[in-house]
Design a protein around this motif. Structure first.
Motif, PDB file in Angstrom:
ATOM      1  N   VAL A  27       0.848  -1.209   0.000  1.00 35.01           N
ATOM      2  CA  VAL A  27       0.000   0.000   0.000  1.00 35.01           C
ATOM      3  C   VAL A  27       0.879   1.253   0.000  1.00 35.01           C
ATOM      4  N   ALA A  31       0.927   3.870  -3.001  1.00 35.12           N
ATOM      5  CA  ALA A  31       0.526   5.250  -2.735  1.00 35.12           C
ATOM      6  C   ALA A  31       1.601   6.241  -3.174  1.00 35.12           C
ATOM      7  N   ILE A 102      -6.035   3.059   1.067  1.00 34.86           N
ATOM      8  CA  ILE A 102      -5.173   3.462  -0.043  1.00 34.86           C
ATOM      9  C   ILE A 102      -5.317   4.953  -0.347  1.00 34.86           C
ATOM     10  N   SER A 103      -6.549   5.467  -0.342  1.00 33.64           N
ATOM     11  CA  SER A 103      -6.757   6.884  -0.665  1.00 33.64           C
ATOM     12  C   SER A 103      -6.102   7.798   0.365  1.00 33.64           C
ATOM     13  N   THR A 105      -3.533   7.013   2.269  1.00 32.60           N
ATOM     14  CA  THR A 105      -2.082   6.873   2.143  1.00 32.60           C
ATOM     15  C   THR A 105      -1.568   7.677   0.955  1.00 32.60           C
ATOM     16  N   ILE A 106      -2.344   7.745  -0.116  1.00 23.18           N
ATOM     17  CA  ILE A 106      -1.967   8.561  -1.273  1.00 23.18           C
ATOM     18  C   ILE A 106      -1.903  10.033  -0.875  1.00 23.18           C
ATOM     19  N   ASN A 107      -2.883  10.497  -0.097  1.00 21.78           N
ATOM     20  CA  ASN A 107      -2.877  11.895   0.367  1.00 21.78           C
ATOM     21  C   ASN A 107      -1.618  12.192   1.176  1.00 21.78           C
TER      22      ASN A 107
END
Length: 230
Positions: A27, A31, A102-103, A105-107
């Motif tokens: 993850v 990300a 996931i969203s 962690t991307i941020n």
């Protein structure tokens, strides 16, 4: 003793802890890879490109909402066909959690990379390799797999083909449809050579990882104390 691949060293004990740490590592890599390609701003991946097309076609305003509902539709399709794809309830629970994990962690990754000065070509290349490695780890651990990736994994199991092969085919179809929509309907969604590279290369990198790292979960060795005493 000779070893053909690094995978001979990558036999991991089949425990929940090992599945979890490999998944979380995946993850994080995924990300940071996505964040890197977004910061490079050279092109979108196949899924993101298609989501932007849906936004323009149907007048949606928020990218995150479109992604969420598309993932939910895919998850519903998998649920309806769970017997064909041999899925259980935990597969659906982990897929639901993955959307949020996931969203977020991307941020976080975007906030970290935003303060780093790296040449665009390097950060784009890093993004591609990081995305591919992250997807490989996540799908091998089978935890926190996003619905769309779970769909690709399910297809690979159903057709008894390597995940990388199905992903290459799936991403190629997706970017081809995107190109047809954009040029056929005169949409303004940008598609560049970098979009095509970002669509095709991760699948081949994953295929390379399948042949070299070749992670395999094996059952823990149980020591028989009575036998060992004898």
């Amino acid at each position: 003793m000779s070893y053909n691949t690094l995978g001979d060293f990558m036999k991991i004990s089949n425990t929940n802890f090992n599945h979890l740490w490999l998944s979380m590592l995946g993850v994080i890599l995924l990300a940071f890879g996505i964040a890197a390609t977004l910061i490079a701003n050279l092109g979108f991946g196949p899924f993101d490109t298609f989501m932007n097309i849906l936004m323009e076609l149907f007048g949606f305003e928020q990218f995150g909402n479109v992604v969420f509902w598309v993932q939910m539709i895919v998850l519903l399709f998998l649920f309806v066909n769970k017997n064909n794809f041999k899925l259980d309830n935990m597969d659906f629970i982990s897929s639901l959690l993955s959307i949020t994990v996931i969203s977020e962690t991307i941020n976080f990754a975007q906030s970290v990379l935003a303060n780093v000065t790296i040449p665009t070509s390097i950060i784009f290349t890093f993004g591609i390799f990081s995305i591919a490695t992250g997807i490989y780890f996540i799908t091998k651990s089978n935890k926190f797999v996003a619905p769309l990736d779970k769909f690709v994994v399910s297809l690979s199991v159903y057709f008894n083909k390597p995940f990388s092969t199905i992903k290459i085919i799936f991403d190629t179809i997706l970017i081809t449809l995107s190109i047809l929509f954009v040029f056929g309907l005169g949409l303004s969604v940008p598609i560049s050579i970098y979009s095509i590279i970002l669509s095709i290369s991760p699948g081949y990198i994953i295929k390379f990882l399948e042949k070299t790292i070749a992670i395999e979960f094996v059952e823990p060795t149980v020591i028989n104390l009575e036998t060992s005493k004898a």
